[in-house]
Design a protein around this motif. Structure first.
Motif, PDB file in Angstrom:
ATOM      1  N   ALA A  62       0.781  -1.290   0.083  1.00 44.92           N
ATOM      2  CA  ALA A  62      -0.133   0.166   0.026  1.00 44.92           C
ATOM      3  C   ALA A  62       0.979   1.286   0.015  1.00 44.92           C
ATOM      4  O   ALA A  62       2.181   1.585   0.584  1.00 44.92           O
ATOM      5  CB  ALA A  62      -0.810   0.288   1.249  1.00 44.92           C
ATOM      6  N   CYS A  64       1.104   4.691   0.477  1.00 41.36           N
ATOM      7  CA  CYS A  64       0.245   5.556   2.037  1.00 41.36           C
ATOM      8  C   CYS A  64       0.831   7.120   1.867  1.00 41.36           C
ATOM      9  O   CYS A  64       1.615   7.571   2.041  1.00 41.36           O
ATOM     10  CB  CYS A  64       0.639   5.044   3.527  1.00 41.36           C
ATOM     11  N   VAL A  72      -2.984   0.842  -3.480  1.00 36.03           N
ATOM     12  CA  VAL A  72      -2.429  -0.889  -3.665  1.00 36.03           C
ATOM     13  C   VAL A  72      -1.419  -0.634  -4.734  1.00 36.03           C
ATOM     14  O   VAL A  72      -2.314  -0.810  -5.994  1.00 36.03           O
ATOM     15  CB  VAL A  72      -3.927  -1.660  -2.901  1.00 36.03           C
ATOM     16  N   ARG A 120      -6.567  -7.248  -3.499  1.00 34.47           N
ATOM     17  CA  ARG A 120      -6.788  -6.355  -2.154  1.00 34.47           C
ATOM     18  C   ARG A 120      -8.204  -5.265  -2.217  1.00 34.47           C
ATOM     19  O   ARG A 120      -8.919  -5.393  -2.443  1.00 34.47           O
ATOM     20  CB  ARG A 120      -6.174  -5.388  -1.780  1.00 34.47           C
ATOM     21  N   ALA A 122     -10.358  -3.274  -1.362  1.00 30.80           N
ATOM     22  CA  ALA A 122      -9.896  -2.274  -1.430  1.00 30.80           C
ATOM     23  C   ALA A 122     -10.647  -0.622  -2.740  1.00 30.80           C
ATOM     24  O   ALA A 122     -10.406  -0.801  -3.392  1.00 30.80           O
ATOM     25  CB  ALA A 122      -8.556  -1.846  -1.711  1.00 30.80           C
ATOM     26  N   LEU A 146      -7.791   4.533  -4.719  1.00 29.42           N
ATOM     27  CA  LEU A 146      -8.462   4.329  -3.926  1.00 29.42           C
ATOM     28  C   LEU A 146      -8.827   5.409  -3.625  1.00 29.42           C
ATOM     29  O   LEU A 146      -8.039   6.402  -3.864  1.00 29.42           O
ATOM     30  CB  LEU A 146      -7.526   3.651  -2.773  1.00 29.42           C
ATOM     31  N   ASP A 148      -9.804   7.366  -0.828  1.00 30.55           N
ATOM     32  CA  ASP A 148      -9.025   7.935   0.036  1.00 30.55           C
ATOM     33  C   ASP A 148      -8.108   9.114  -0.431  1.00 30.55           C
ATOM     34  O   ASP A 148      -7.553   9.896   0.049  1.00 30.55           O
ATOM     35  CB  ASP A 148      -8.133   7.496   1.065  1.00 30.55           C
TER      36      ASP A 148
END
Ligand SMILES: C=C(O[C@@H]1C=C(C(=O)O)C=C[C@H]1O)C(=O)O
Length: 158
Positions: A62, A64, A72, A120, A122, A146, A148
Motif C-alpha cells: 500500500a 500511503c 495498492v 485486496r 480496497a 483508492l 482515500d
C-alpha cells in the motif's frame, strides 16, 4: 475519465515520485503487505507472456500518505528474469525508486481497469497496469488508486 484522473492513470514516469509531490507535506510510506514466491494469476501470466505455471516473485504494497492508503500495488516478476536483482531486500523502500534509476528502462502500454483491485478489498475509481523492462528483467506493475486518495486530493469520483 475525468482529465484529473487521466493525468494519474496515463502517467508513465514514477508513480512513487508523483505521489510524494502531490502529497507534500504528508509523509509518504510504502507499507509492505505481502512478498513471496508464487504463481501468477492467469491474466498476469498473459500480460507477461509467460506460462501460468512459472514461478514469480510477488509483492503487494500500500502506498500511503500519512498512513492513509492512496494506492495498492501488486508487482509480478518472472523469477527467471530476476538474476542477481535482490528485490526481496527492498522491504519498505519503493520499487519505483529503484526501477526508475535503471538505465534504458522501458514501459509497455498502460492497460486501464474500472474494477477494484482483485488482490485486496480496497475500493477506488481506477486501476492500471503495465510491464516495465530493463535488459532481461521484466516486472508487471499493477496499481489501483483508492477512494482515500480521491478524498484527500479532492479529485472527482472518476
Ligand atoms: C513502479 C513504481 O513503483 C511503485 C512502488 C511499488 C513497490 O514498492 O512495491 C509498487 C508499484 C508502484 O506503485 C512507481 O513508482 O512508478
Amino acid at each position: 475519465m475525468s482529465t484529473a484522473w487521466w493525468h494519474w492513470v496515463a502517467s508513465r514516469d514514477s508513480l512513487t515520485q508523483r505521489l510524494i509531490d502531490a502529497g507534500t507535506p504528508r509523509r509518504f510510506r510504502v507499507r509492505l503487505l505481502d512478498q513471496r514466491l508464487g504463481r501468477p494469476r492467469r491474466d498476469e501470466a498473459r500480460a507477461l507472456q509467460i506460462s501460468p505455471s512459472r514461478q514469480v516473485w510477488l509483492r503487494e504494497v500500500a502506498l500511503c500518505l500519512d498512513d492513509r492508503p492512496w494506492v495498492v500495488a501488486r508487482s509480478v516478476a518472472p523469477l527467471r528474469s530476476l538474476r542477481g536483482q535482490r528485490l526481496e531486500r527492498l522491504g519498505e523502500r519503493s520499487l519505483g525508486h529503484w526501477l526508475f534509476r535503471q538505465p534504458g528502462l522501458e514501459r509497455g502500454p498502460i492497460e486501464v481497469s474500472a474494477d477494484p483491485a482483485p488482490f485486496r478489498a480496497a475500493p477506488g475509481p481506477w486501476g492500471r497496469r503495465s510491464v516495465l523492462r530493463h535488459g532481461r528483467f521484466a516486472v508487471l506493475v499493477q496499481e489501483f488508486f483508492l477512494d482515500d486518495m480521491a478524498d484527500d486530493l479532492a479529485l472527482p469520483a472518476r
